[in-house]
Design an enzyme around this catalytic site. Structure first.
Site, PDB file in Angstrom:
ATOM      1  N   GLN A  16      -5.697  -1.579  -6.716  1.00  0.00           N
ATOM      2  CA  GLN A  16      -6.008  -0.629  -5.918  1.00  0.00           C
ATOM      3  C   GLN A  16      -6.625   0.618  -6.709  1.00  0.00           C
ATOM      4  O   GLN A  16      -6.143   1.178  -7.668  1.00  0.00           O
ATOM      5  CB  GLN A  16      -5.003   0.082  -4.778  1.00  0.00           C
ATOM      6  CG  GLN A  16      -5.400   0.924  -4.009  1.00  0.00           C
ATOM      7  CD  GLN A  16      -4.429   1.418  -2.831  1.00  0.00           C
ATOM      8  OE1 GLN A  16      -3.811   2.495  -3.350  1.00  0.00           O
ATOM      9  NE2 GLN A  16      -3.942   0.892  -2.004  1.00  0.00           N
ATOM     10  N   SER A  55      -6.727   5.613  -0.228  1.00  0.00           N
ATOM     11  CA  SER A  55      -7.019   4.489  -0.272  1.00  0.00           C
ATOM     12  C   SER A  55      -8.305   4.049  -0.103  1.00  0.00           C
ATOM     13  O   SER A  55      -9.131   4.271   0.876  1.00  0.00           O
ATOM     14  CB  SER A  55      -6.068   3.232   0.055  1.00  0.00           C
ATOM     15  OG  SER A  55      -4.792   3.636  -0.096  1.00  0.00           O
ATOM     16  N   ASP A  62       0.944  -1.302   0.006  1.00  0.00           N
ATOM     17  CA  ASP A  62      -0.109   0.013  -0.019  1.00  0.00           C
ATOM     18  C   ASP A  62       0.935   1.236   0.065  1.00  0.00           C
ATOM     19  O   ASP A  62       0.467   2.185  -0.268  1.00  0.00           O
ATOM     20  CB  ASP A  62      -0.982  -0.095   1.326  1.00  0.00           C
ATOM     21  CG  ASP A  62      -1.791   1.098   1.243  1.00  0.00           C
ATOM     22  OD1 ASP A  62      -2.603   1.567   0.172  1.00  0.00           O
ATOM     23  OD2 ASP A  62      -2.001   1.726   2.187  1.00  0.00           O
TER      24      ASP A  62
END
Length: 291
Positions: A280, A231, A207
């Protein structure tokens, strides 16, 4: 974010409250909200701890949504729901709560390894080795003007080397992918030989840079005052065994950005093998910087 590998390992040592209920600690950080990779990694550890102990299963995929910002001044509670335990697959759903509200949810699937058909994408062959790449904190200092030591204090548990991107004047061609970036990444210290620990560490690291790829071709700085970024969802597929404390090439592409949303995908390679794939989507909202 943890500043050392010891702090990262401690972050992943959850406290059991009940059989399917776990408490995750917070690291010392200057960030205003909990790092998404931390919540993802802790949730994966919580899910794994509810698996039957007599079956050698390994996570092969997870799909997560970030619902609310997590605070950094309070622990996070992970509530694991046992959805299925079959002969080949087990499935878990995890809700992360803080202050009585659900901040995050993830579904994870675990699989008993078995023989089968096999192929993979080739490793990119035009990437300089990590020792020839600058630290990402140094690259960020050049881009943002903020000292590398500030970035390194937050990322100290990871060693990240910047291998280039496709911004104007960048080393990667924007012809096929206008938004592309590559980094080398590994945990900055040796981890124990526990596959779950390595999978959680990779989830944590996955991430860190992925959403930033979606702003590479644009005149805004990820993490700068003119961009609101967060995110929103995160998917991760584990393909082959790996070690998170050895170099992984993270090849990242953003195929689309629109309506303040950026989509990014990433491939993680180690020793010639494609070990994981990530996708993502996140918020990349351009805002007026503070005066």
């Amino acid at each position: 974010m943890p500043s050392s590998v010891q702090e990262l390992v401690a972050l992943l040592e959850l406290e059991e409250i009940e059989q399917t209920l776990w408490r995750g600690s917070q690291p010392a950080t200057l960030l205003q909200r909990a790092f998404g990779g931390q919540v993802l990694a802790q949730a994966l550890v919580a899910a794994h701890r509810t698996l039957p102990g007599d079956v050698a299963v390994s996570v092969h995929s997870l799909h997560a949504y970030f619902l609310r910002p997590g605070r950094t001044d309070a622990p996070i509670i992970y509530d694991v729901e046992v959805l299925r335990d079959g002969r080949s697959f087990s499935t878990r759903r995890v809700l992360a709560r803080q202050g009585g509200a659900v901040i995050f949810t993830v579904s994870a699937s675990f699989h008993v390894p078995e023989p089968g058909l096999e192929h993979q994408d080739p490793v990119p062959d035009d990437v300089p080795p990590p020792e020839r790449c600058p630290l990402l904190s140094e690259a960020m200092e050049n881009l943002s003007g903020r000292r590398a030591s500030m970035w390194q204090a937050e990322w100290g548990a990871l060693e990240v080397r910047y291998a280039g991107d496709s911004r104007p004047g960048g080393v990667l061609s924007p012809e096929r992918h206008p938004a592309r970036a590559r980094v080398w990444i590994r945990v900055a210290g040796e981890l124990a030989d526990d596959p779950v620990l390595h999978q959680a560490a990779l989830a944590y690291a996955s991430d860190l840079t992925l959403l930033a790829v979606s702003v590479v071709p644009h005149p805004v700085l990820f993490g700068g005052p003119g961009l609101q970024a967060a995110s929103l969802d995160h998917s991760l597929w584990f393909h082959r065994p790996f070690r998170a404390d050895r170099w992984l090439l993270y090849d990242q592409v953003s195929p689309s950005a629109r309506s303040s949303l950026g989509l990014s995908t990433g491939r993680l390679f180690q020793d010639g093998a494609l070990v994981a794939t990530v996708a993502q989507e996140g918020l990349i909202r351009v805002v007026d910087p503070p005066a």
